[in-house]
Design a protein around this motif. Structure first.
Motif, mmCIF file in Angstrom:
data_model
loop_
_atom_site.group_PDB
_atom_site.id
_atom_site.type_symbol
_atom_site.label_atom_id
_atom_site.label_comp_id
_atom_site.label_asym_id
_atom_site.label_seq_id
_atom_site.Cartn_x
_atom_site.Cartn_y
_atom_site.Cartn_z
ATOM 1 N N LEU A 1 16.070 40.535 -44.737
ATOM 2 C CA LEU A 1 15.619 39.641 -45.813
ATOM 3 C C LEU A 1 15.042 38.378 -45.163
ATOM 4 C CD1 LEU A 1 17.420 38.816 -49.091
ATOM 5 C CD2 LEU A 1 16.707 36.930 -47.639
ATOM 6 N N PRO A 2 13.764 38.036 -45.483
ATOM 7 C CA PRO A 2 13.120 36.893 -44.815
ATOM 8 C C PRO A 2 13.586 35.550 -45.395
ATOM 9 C CG PRO A 2 11.612 37.890 -46.372
ATOM 10 C CD PRO A 2 12.838 38.745 -46.387
ATOM 11 N N GLY A 3 14.769 35.202 -45.046
ATOM 12 C CA GLY A 3 15.387 33.986 -45.552
ATOM 13 C C GLY A 3 16.874 34.072 -45.274
ATOM 14 N N GLY A 4 17.675 33.544 -46.155
ATOM 15 C CA GLY A 4 19.116 33.625 -45.983
ATOM 16 C C GLY A 4 19.800 32.428 -46.582
ATOM 17 N N MET A 5 21.095 32.346 -46.333
ATOM 18 C CA MET A 5 21.868 31.212 -46.843
ATOM 19 C C MET A 5 22.297 30.345 -45.665
ATOM 20 S SD MET A 5 25.158 31.008 -49.380
ATOM 21 C CE MET A 5 26.354 31.667 -48.223
ATOM 22 N N ARG B 1 23.140 32.413 -42.435
ATOM 23 C CA ARG B 1 23.519 33.804 -42.709
ATOM 24 C C ARG B 1 22.262 34.580 -43.096
ATOM 25 N NH1 ARG B 1 28.718 35.783 -46.070
ATOM 26 N NH2 ARG B 1 29.573 35.104 -44.065
ATOM 27 N N VAL B 2 21.977 35.629 -42.341
ATOM 28 C CA VAL B 2 20.838 36.496 -42.629
ATOM 29 C C VAL B 2 21.361 37.881 -42.985
ATOM 30 C CG1 VAL B 2 19.187 35.235 -41.213
ATOM 31 C CG2 VAL B 2 20.558 37.030 -40.177
ATOM 32 N N TYR B 3 20.547 38.613 -43.733
ATOM 33 C CA TYR B 3 20.975 39.895 -44.293
ATOM 34 C C TYR B 3 20.049 41.017 -43.844
ATOM 35 C CZ TYR B 3 23.616 36.820 -47.390
ATOM 36 O OH TYR B 3 24.453 35.866 -47.894
ATOM 37 N N ALA B 4 20.641 42.098 -43.323
ATOM 38 C CA ALA B 4 19.900 43.319 -43.016
ATOM 39 C C ALA B 4 20.196 44.327 -44.108
ATOM 40 C CB ALA B 4 20.317 43.866 -41.659
ATOM 41 N N ILE B 5 19.145 44.950 -44.632
ATOM 42 C CA ILE B 5 19.273 45.885 -45.752
ATOM 43 C C ILE B 5 18.633 47.198 -45.359
ATOM 44 C CG2 ILE B 5 18.585 46.328 -48.145
ATOM 45 C CD1 ILE B 5 18.630 43.249 -48.541
ATOM 46 N N ALA B 6 19.342 48.302 -45.590
ATOM 47 C CA ALA B 6 18.835 49.631 -45.252
ATOM 48 C C ALA B 6 18.064 50.207 -46.431
ATOM 49 C CB ALA B 6 19.980 50.564 -44.880
ATOM 50 N N SER C 1 11.398 41.387 -52.618
ATOM 51 C CA SER C 1 11.289 42.796 -52.225
ATOM 52 C C SER C 1 12.559 43.283 -51.550
ATOM 53 C CB SER C 1 10.088 43.001 -51.304
ATOM 54 O OG SER C 1 10.207 42.220 -50.136
ATOM 55 N N SER C 2 13.296 42.407 -50.898
ATOM 56 C CA SER C 2 14.546 42.818 -50.262
ATOM 57 C C SER C 2 15.568 43.249 -51.307
ATOM 58 C CB SER C 2 15.112 41.678 -49.422
ATOM 59 O OG SER C 2 14.251 41.372 -48.341
ATOM 60 N N TYR C 3 15.615 42.553 -52.432
ATOM 61 C CA TYR C 3 16.542 42.924 -53.495
ATOM 62 C C TYR C 3 16.111 44.255 -54.124
ATOM 63 C CZ TYR C 3 18.323 38.152 -53.160
ATOM 64 O OH TYR C 3 18.892 36.985 -52.722
ATOM 65 N N LEU D 1 26.564 51.847 -43.897
ATOM 66 C CA LEU D 1 26.245 50.446 -44.147
ATOM 67 C C LEU D 1 24.915 50.359 -44.885
ATOM 68 C CD1 LEU D 1 27.208 48.845 -40.705
ATOM 69 C CD2 LEU D 1 28.554 48.861 -42.814
ATOM 70 N N HIS D 2 24.908 49.669 -45.991
ATOM 71 C CA HIS D 2 23.685 49.460 -46.766
ATOM 72 C C HIS D 2 23.195 48.024 -46.631
ATOM 73 C CE1 HIS D 2 24.198 53.291 -49.128
ATOM 74 N NE2 HIS D 2 25.407 53.108 -48.634
ATOM 75 N N ILE D 3 24.135 47.126 -46.412
ATOM 76 C CA ILE D 3 23.792 45.717 -46.252
ATOM 77 C C ILE D 3 24.786 45.088 -45.294
ATOM 78 C CG2 ILE D 3 25.078 45.203 -48.382
ATOM 79 C CD1 ILE D 3 23.294 42.745 -48.714
ATOM 80 N N VAL D 4 24.286 44.340 -44.329
ATOM 81 C CA VAL D 4 25.123 43.660 -43.343
ATOM 82 C C VAL D 4 24.672 42.209 -43.264
ATOM 83 C CG1 VAL D 4 25.993 43.660 -40.978
ATOM 84 C CG2 VAL D 4 25.263 45.813 -42.022
#
Length: 850
Positions: free
Chosen positions: A466-470, A452-457, A222-224, A166-169
């Motif tokens: 990611l400090p934010g989300g949709m 919706r929040v995103y965890a990135i490896a 920075s998350s991207y 998993l790279h992004i969840v």
């Protein structure tokens, strides 16, 4: 948990206009749900007080900002594809003015819970595709795993390239009535929304720049960068010392989130590819480009597992790449995310994760999930069966396994259906989502919100959120937050008490070697779409000119004779302006005019392929090129069709009148000129632009040759009226009058429209440019020789000396033969270009070094 403010709202305080606007007409705080704007006593929360102090707007000013946001979305062409039983429809993306505000304490809670759950899901995947201790120890029911189509048995025992599965969840979370955040769902296959997240941020932060700065909203760039850097580093080993190539795999223009995929690809600097752009050779993945096959080492995918490989998964899939599973199994491509994570999305898993977390992590879960009962467990089903029978409002029934293309569906299944196959059903508790304000109709309205929040490896496998989300909200108090069902979105502002990350997507300083490797590849599909974009642009422009000439002729007191009228009739039918069988201009000009006016705005053909039909084809070609066209150019192409359709609407009539059509065509001609200018002067001269230009030139060559042939074959050039009309169709009347003054003979026409290589619409002028661009295609001069051989070697294939001493009849015969030959040559050249560059599927294609 957030704390309510103990300070009353002071309407005379600083920034009170905005806060007064938010509170004055808002409905009372709803009982039993958390209100993001106000506490239970109706007083504003601290974050919103701080926001209001930075926004000195009253209600009218906020209304204006709403319109500015909508205008920005239209200008940028931000869309969302909506599907229903009636078909697919493209609708503008919905973005509300007010953001969701999350204070540092709340965010710390969310971040800790999401980080833990992301690590847990990675560990679950490693176990299920490895030792399967969870099955052996009874912590995960075998039927829940092995029956799920998202568990890909061919990948058992396979460690993916790069080691990370998993790279992004993505985690969908909501706040309950007590202020606690709850997990609602998780997405692991190809989590959507990152493109919309970035665009939402850019749009709303510009509306409230002072508030964005003063509230210390954390940046998200920075998350991207972390995502793309991690993929790049993991693909280094696969690339074998070469610079890795990473692509974003999309289902294509008919995907629900096509815009955000194109936007994300452009933002990350990745080629946007469809399954047909890729091929597997010798267990390695390649990109089909106009330069040949180029290796691909990493894939950021937005295609769900089941559709990725028709060879081993769903055979009917047209979205995937045959052999992709084997390439991944061989460790020759890094997949983000790795194939086989679909079973993690089932709601039934939530009931088992607390025990699994204890076994794999030695920890209790920090963020609770919705109460969940998998009916495959007899005790669980027996415990909730009375609630299902009674249809209690605090519980709902969901499918355990995917249904109708969805990970899980809410279903009104009766107990008897569940009894027959309990494994297939899961019962979950309902959570009343918190209410966040949206600004509509001059006031703040509380609406249900899901975040919706995103965890990135990162490259070392460490997780970051990611400090934010949709944030998605319902448009009505009792509505759905789903974008497919009319929901809307918010920007999500995470406030920090520490340092604001000022990171930019711009990486470190480039070296010369980096520059040499930064040429964007042009896929065969992209080249073909650009080729047809050029052709449809030119074709539409010629149709508009022909329609205007015919309508002006009908309207004018013209001395055009029978050959001219017969020629224009035949030409209009051949080019699709009117259907076959319509009485000609000679027989009934009124009926012919009505047929033309009726067909001109019909996008579906109906016996004719007129202007609206070609505008639609032009828009479809541009839609497939979203990541390559500027927002201005794409918006202009889209508006042409919309404006043309609107201009032809006439209340009480299905057929526009002549004046109305003339004005619509005149406006369209100006817009087409703007599109042509954008294509000519605002696009990088890479191979993609070259194919667009060649497409335009080929359609121009074929079009002018067909028109010249029609006028010659019909004898229309025997009259001054016929010559004048042909000059109008070639857009060369002014030059002809200035150069030849009172001469109207055929030799002068041949000089300007055939042999003058400075005239961009003359045969010689078009052919000169075609030869120039063909020589610059991949393969160089030698590769262009077979293509150039289809055209005259120089000029137009006709010289003034060859016409010396000939009378008009002989000149007409030579020009007729030449016109027919060039029209056929143009068609053959188009086919040859397609065979050479747009269909790379044979084994003898050139492969660059892996």
């Amino acid at each position: 948990m957030s704390q309510q403010t103990s300070l009353p709202f002071d309407p005379a305080g600083e920034g009170s206009a905005a806060l007064d606007a938010l509170l004055r007409h808002a409905p009372p705080v709803e009982a039993g749900v958390w209100d993001e704007l106000r506490g239970a006593d109706g007083r504003s929360r601290p974050a919103w007080e701080r926001f209001a102090r930075c926004v000195p707007d009253d209600a009218e000013a906020l209304d204006r900002r709403v319109m500015q946001v909508a205008r920005q979305l239209r200008q940028d062409g931000v869309t969302h594809n909506v599907f229903s039983d009636a078909g697919a429809a493209v609708r503008p993306w919905s973005l509300e003015l007010l953001p969701l505000l999350i204070d540092p304490v709340d965010w710390a809670t969310i971040e800790a819970g999401v980080l833990q759950r992301a690590a847990l899901l990675e560990a679950v995947l490693a176990d299920c595709y490895g030792p399967r201790r969870l099955l052996h120890d009874g912590l995960l029911p075998p039927s829940l795993l092995l029956r799920h189509p998202g568990y890909l048995r061919p990948l058992h025992g396979v460690v993916p390239a790069g080691g990370q599965r998993l790279h992004i969840v993505a985690f969908d979370i909501a706040r309950g009535a007590d202020g606690q955040w709850w997990l609602v769902a998780q997405r692991t296959q190809g989590p959507s929304g990152l493109g919309y997240v970035m665009h939402n941020r850019l749009t709303i932060s510009r509306q409230f720049p002072d508030a964005f700065r003063e509230l210390r909203v954390q940046h998200i760039a920075s998350s991207y960068r972390r995502l793309i850097d991690a993929l790049d580093q993991r693909a280094q080993d696969v690339a074998g010392g070469h610079a890795p190539r990473i692509v974003l795999l999309t289902p294509g223009p008919y995907s629900e989130t096509w815009f955000e995929q194109a936007y994300l690809a452009r933002y990350l600097g990745l080629p946007l590819v469809e399954g047909s752009d890729l091929t597997v050779r010798a267990e390695r993945l390649f990109l089909k480009t106009v330069d040949g096959l180029e290796p691909v080492h990493g894939v950021l995918r937005r295609v769900d597992d089941a559709w990725c490989d028709p060879l081993e998964l769903r055979p009917e899939s047209a979205l995937g790449v045959p052999g992709l599973l084997q390439a991944a199994r061989a460790g020759n491509v890094v997949m983000a995310n790795a194939l086989g994570s679909g079973f993690l999305e089932t709601p039934a898993l939530q009931g088992f994760l607390p025990g699994i977390a204890q076994r794999l992590l030695g920890q209790n879960l920090l963020m609770p999930a919705l109460p969940t009962w998998w009916c495959g467990e007899a005790a669980a089903w027996a415990g909730v069966r009375p609630d299902v029978v009674a249809r209690t409002p605090d519980k709902l029934v969901r499918s355990t396994f995917p249904r109708s293309g969805r990970t899980s569906q809410v279903h009104d299944a009766p107990p008897e259906i569940i009894d027959a196959d309990p494994d297939a059903w899961t019962v979950q508790g309902r959570l009343p989502f918190s209410r966040t304000p949206i600004w509509a109709a001059g006031r703040a309205l509380p609406r249900p919100a899901l975040l919706r929040v995103y965890a990135i490896a990162d490259a070392l496998g460490r997780w970051h959120v990611l400090p934010g989300g949709m944030t998605r909200v319902a448009q009505r108090a009792d509505g759905s937050v789903s974008m497919q069902r009319g929901g809307s979105s918010l920007d999500t502002w995470v406030m920090t008490s520490g340092r604001v990350d000022e990171f930019s997507m711009l990486p470190s300083r480039l070296q010369v070697e980096d520059i040499l490797g930064r040429r964007r590849p042009v896929t065969s599909r992209t080249a073909e779409n650009l080729f047809w974009l050029g052709r449809y642009t030119e074709r539409t422009e010629q149709l508009v000119r022909l329609a205007r000439v015919v309508l002006d002729l009908i309207d004018a007191d013209s001395d055009a004779g029978e050959p001219v009228l017969a020629t224009l009739t035949a030409l209009a039918v051949r080019k699709g302006l009117v259907p076959e069988g319509v009485p000609s201009l000679l027989q009934s000009p009124a009926v012919f005019e009505r047929a033309l006016l009726s067909a001109i705005g019909q996008p579906q053909g109906g016996g004719a392929w007129s202007v609206a039909f070609n505008l639609q084809a032009l828009a479809q070609a541009s839609q497939a090129l979203r990541e390559r066209l500027s927002a201005e150019q794409w918006s202009l192409i889209r508006r042409m069709g919309e404006d043309f359709a609107a201009a032809l609407e006439l209340p009480g009539s299905t057929v526009p009148d002549r004046t109305q059509a003339g004005e619509a065509l005149e406006r369209l001609a100006l817009q087409l000129g703007a599109v042509t200018g954008a294509q000519t002067d605002r696009m990088t001269r890479d191979h993609g632009w070259r194919f667009l230009t060649i497409g335009r030139l080929l359609d121009r060559l074929i079009g002018v040759a067909v028109r010249f042939e029609a006028f010659l074959a019909g004898g229309a050039l025997a009259s001054v009226a016929g010559i004048d009309l042909l000059l109008e169709l070639f857009d060369s009347a002014i030059t002809f009058r200035a150069r030849y003054q009172r001469h109207e003979d055929l030799l002068a026409v041949a000089d300007l429209l055939v042999m003058d290589d400075t005239n961009p619409r003359a045969y010689a002028g078009v052919l000169r440019r075609l030869r120039t661009e063909l020589r610059k295609l991949p393969g160089g001069e030698a590769g262009a020789e077979p293509l150039l051989a289809l055209l005259p070697t120089a000029g137009a294939g006709l010289t003034p000396d060859e016409l010396r001493g000939l009378d008009d009849a002989a000149i007409a015969a030579r020009l007729l033969t030449l016109s027919r030959d060039l029209a056929r040559a143009g068609e053959r050249l188009a086919d040859a270009i397609g065979e050479r560059y747009f269909a790379l599927a044979t084994e003898d294609q050139r492969m660059q070094a892996v």
